[in-house]
Design a protein around this motif. Sequence first.
Motif, PDB file in Angstrom:
ATOM      1  N   SER A 121       9.816 -15.568 -11.221  1.00 42.15           N
ATOM      2  CA  SER A 121      10.783 -16.348 -10.450  1.00 42.15           C
ATOM      3  C   SER A 121      10.109 -17.341  -9.513  1.00 42.15           C
ATOM      4  O   SER A 121      10.752 -18.287  -9.045  1.00 42.15           O
ATOM      5  CB  SER A 121      11.684 -15.408  -9.638  1.00 42.15           C
ATOM      6  OG  SER A 121      10.942 -14.758  -8.607  1.00 42.15           O
ATOM      7  N   LEU A 122       8.841 -17.139  -9.235  1.00 47.55           N
ATOM      8  CA  LEU A 122       8.103 -18.034  -8.333  1.00 47.55           C
ATOM      9  C   LEU A 122       7.267 -19.056  -9.078  1.00 47.55           C
ATOM     10  O   LEU A 122       6.707 -19.969  -8.457  1.00 47.55           O
ATOM     11  CB  LEU A 122       7.174 -17.210  -7.429  1.00 47.55           C
ATOM     12  CG  LEU A 122       7.832 -16.275  -6.419  1.00 47.55           C
ATOM     13  CD1 LEU A 122       6.790 -15.330  -5.833  1.00 47.55           C
ATOM     14  CD2 LEU A 122       8.523 -17.070  -5.311  1.00 47.55           C
ATOM     15  N   SER A 123       7.173 -18.921 -10.386  1.00 51.00           N
ATOM     16  CA  SER A 123       6.210 -19.732 -11.125  1.00 51.00           C
ATOM     17  C   SER A 123       6.506 -21.224 -11.049  1.00 51.00           C
ATOM     18  O   SER A 123       5.576 -22.033 -11.005  1.00 51.00           O
ATOM     19  CB  SER A 123       6.154 -19.277 -12.584  1.00 51.00           C
ATOM     20  OG  SER A 123       7.424 -19.387 -13.196  1.00 51.00           O
ATOM     21  N   ALA A 124       7.793 -21.602 -11.043  1.00 45.31           N
ATOM     22  CA  ALA A 124       8.119 -23.030 -10.955  1.00 45.31           C
ATOM     23  C   ALA A 124       7.753 -23.580  -9.582  1.00 45.31           C
ATOM     24  O   ALA A 124       7.124 -24.640  -9.463  1.00 45.31           O
ATOM     25  CB  ALA A 124       9.590 -23.246 -11.255  1.00 45.31           C
ATOM     26  N   ALA A 125       8.136 -22.865  -8.535  1.00 46.44           N
ATOM     27  CA  ALA A 125       7.829 -23.329  -7.180  1.00 46.44           C
ATOM     28  C   ALA A 125       6.331 -23.347  -6.928  1.00 46.44           C
ATOM     29  O   ALA A 125       5.809 -24.209  -6.211  1.00 46.44           O
ATOM     30  CB  ALA A 125       8.527 -22.430  -6.158  1.00 46.44           C
ATOM     31  N   ALA A 126       5.620 -22.416  -7.528  1.00 48.36           N
ATOM     32  CA  ALA A 126       4.174 -22.356  -7.323  1.00 48.36           C
ATOM     33  C   ALA A 126       3.461 -23.533  -7.951  1.00 48.36           C
ATOM     34  O   ALA A 126       2.299 -23.806  -7.629  1.00 48.36           O
ATOM     35  CB  ALA A 126       3.628 -21.050  -7.892  1.00 48.36           C
ATOM     36  N   ALA A 127       4.124 -24.234  -8.869  1.00 51.77           N
ATOM     37  CA  ALA A 127       3.524 -25.390  -9.527  1.00 51.77           C
ATOM     38  C   ALA A 127       3.711 -26.678  -8.736  1.00 51.77           C
ATOM     39  O   ALA A 127       3.148 -27.711  -9.099  1.00 51.77           O
ATOM     40  CB  ALA A 127       4.116 -25.559 -10.927  1.00 51.77           C
TER      41      ALA A 127
END
Length: 768
Positions: A215-221
């Motif tokens: 769930s954090l992978s998009a924001a982490a990019a």
Amino acid sequence: MTDQGSAPAQGAAGADRAAAGSADGADHAGRRPAGASRRSFLTYLVAAPTLALVTRAGADALAPQAAHAVIPTLPAIADLVDLGDLFILAGAPTSALLALAVETDGTIRFRLPREEVGQGLTTAVAMLVAEELDAPLASVRVELDDARPELLFNQLTGSSNSIRSLYGPVRQCAATARARLVAAAAARWKVSPSGLTTANGVVRAPDGRTADYGSLSAAAAAPGLIVLGASPKPAAKHALVGTPTSRIDARAMVTGAQKYTLDLQVPGAKPCVVRRPPSLGGSVRSVANLAAVQAMPGVLHVVTVPTGVAVVAETFGQALDAKAALQVSWGPGPADQLSDAQIRTKLRAANPAPLLPPLLTPYVDAEFDFAFVSHAPMETNSAIADVREDRAEIWSGLKSPIVARETIAADLGLPLSKVTVHVVQAGGSFGRRLFFDAALEAARISKACRRPVRLMWTRVDDTRHGRMRPATYHRIRATHLLGEVLSFEHRVAAAETDFRHGLGEIITATVASLPSGIGNATLAQTLFLTTVKSPYHFGLTTQALTEVPTGIPTGSWRSVYSANTRGAEEIVVDELAAATGKDPYRFRRTFLKTEAQRAVLDKVAAEGEWGRAMPAGCAQGIAFHEEYKSRTACLVEIDTRDPEHVRVTKAVIAVDVGLPVNPRGLEAQMIGGLTDAISTTLRAGLHLDKGLPLEGSYSQFHWAKQRDTPRDVRVFVLPATGTEPGGAGELGVPAAVGAIANAWARATGSKPRSFPLDFDVDFTPYPR
């Protein structure tokens, strides 16, 4: 010389390219979309909608051991530096160019720029990634990278160096990813990242809020994300690393789901085999019945290539039938006049008597012969090639893919950018897949046929025409007086080892700048001096190598020079102990240089009950070896009462690698080294007869079968004694060779001098 597969896993190390495909845009055959390239893949990672990164090559991202690899300017440089240090130094500038991605479902994909050949590397690397990301091991997918020329000297798998060189960079890459995920959670919750924790693929806040990595992978990019510095965990905080862990691909291997090169479904690729010459390196003069063979059922093409006559057919059965029917006139090869006796004469002539005269001191003299040996991986040479006028694509098990790509491109007359080389997991190597013979051969055949081909070497091809460990001849003289060893001189003559697979370039580039010591040695001598070192205080100690060109195709074999050289030395250590009236274990313990060395020796002596009474014809043997910042001792028991079936009945091994990543994988490596030593010490070797080995199969090569291996094997992996891992893939062979030979000597009352010990031609050779 390589990170090698353990013997039990020889036939169980394939590659699942379907899984790899989802990370790089490839379809289920492992093929890239038209126009895709390594550069576009890296661009995709950096610009991906979910967390995908390529760590930079800054100082903060380099492996800790890169700093340790500064070569001192000392005359005794070879005593301070091993081959792994040279590899790490050469690869340091690109060691951080690693790719990792976290997907929305929490899957973590890591692209590994090394080869998996059964040694358990993908499992160990997955453990490092999972450890640093605080993620479940089951969520990590390690996928083999294609040939990447931008890595320069950093994509060769060998010299027990993969874990040593990857330990720092992989952890840094995963730690960087973890830091971005934590920063994304902190930004979402508007809290300080310093108060957040991670576990089991989840970021947790002090108030109980959680967010999984997916769930954090998009924001982490997000490019603008503010990220605190990322540092790998200290070893004291490891929860997974150092824990015995089963292979992540074990289920696929035992169920047959693992994919090897010839399992890949490349559209249009047809089965292919090659009729090879009756002597090594022979050439094709003519084919008398070409038209008749081309008319045989299923035959699609019959073409001549530098290595023989290739047949492409609808099925492998049809290709094999057509190959057998060929009537070929052959030209000579470079070693046609050579047989075992001539090789032995050449090596003895190149190895004069030791220079140090014994004067008035007692001494021990010994001479040893070791035969040529096949690598004998369970999966024979194979490759798939699709060569078109303007591009080429290759699939094969490759431990030196950059050099393979460069060589194939030059041979085909194509720009390097138009050649794609996919690395496929392989079923064993032991050094064999450092060379890319099958990949180059398949590319030539595909070009000649103008169609994709699936090239398979038969077992006879692989045993007779594959590369082999060079035959060697050894002279050792040791002088002693009043219980002290005054000198130890070891001269080795060996058939020349071919290093044109990339290792030579690495060594040459690394040592060229050294002002003294090994910087002035030849390529082979550099490798010899940085791998073969005596662990004993034996006074004036000298070890020297002379190589003899023979025209025979050779290659690095597990432990390269150490298996024979240190194996022979451990035999002489036993004979020195006898000459001075000392127990072999106590004698070694007295002369070993460090407490770490004595610790593994003491462990096997205690656990193996050294000195216990045994029946006549049975005996114990013990030996020690240290290499690549690791050390091991081996104690075996042997039963020689049946001369037709001499057996090692028990083995106890202790190993210290500094920091063990996966102790279960280390156990497999040491058992694999033991099996190699049992085979090549007792029965397995190649008889060279007029330019061709007589052996053509496992039954003739006499590799150790299950009934030849001990039922009682115990491997003790010592707890961490350092902060970084040493090498292990080649560590286990030399000590086991010495221990087995010493046990045989004690059981039979004879001095072992020629290996393998039982080397009769007790089979009918296949026709040439």
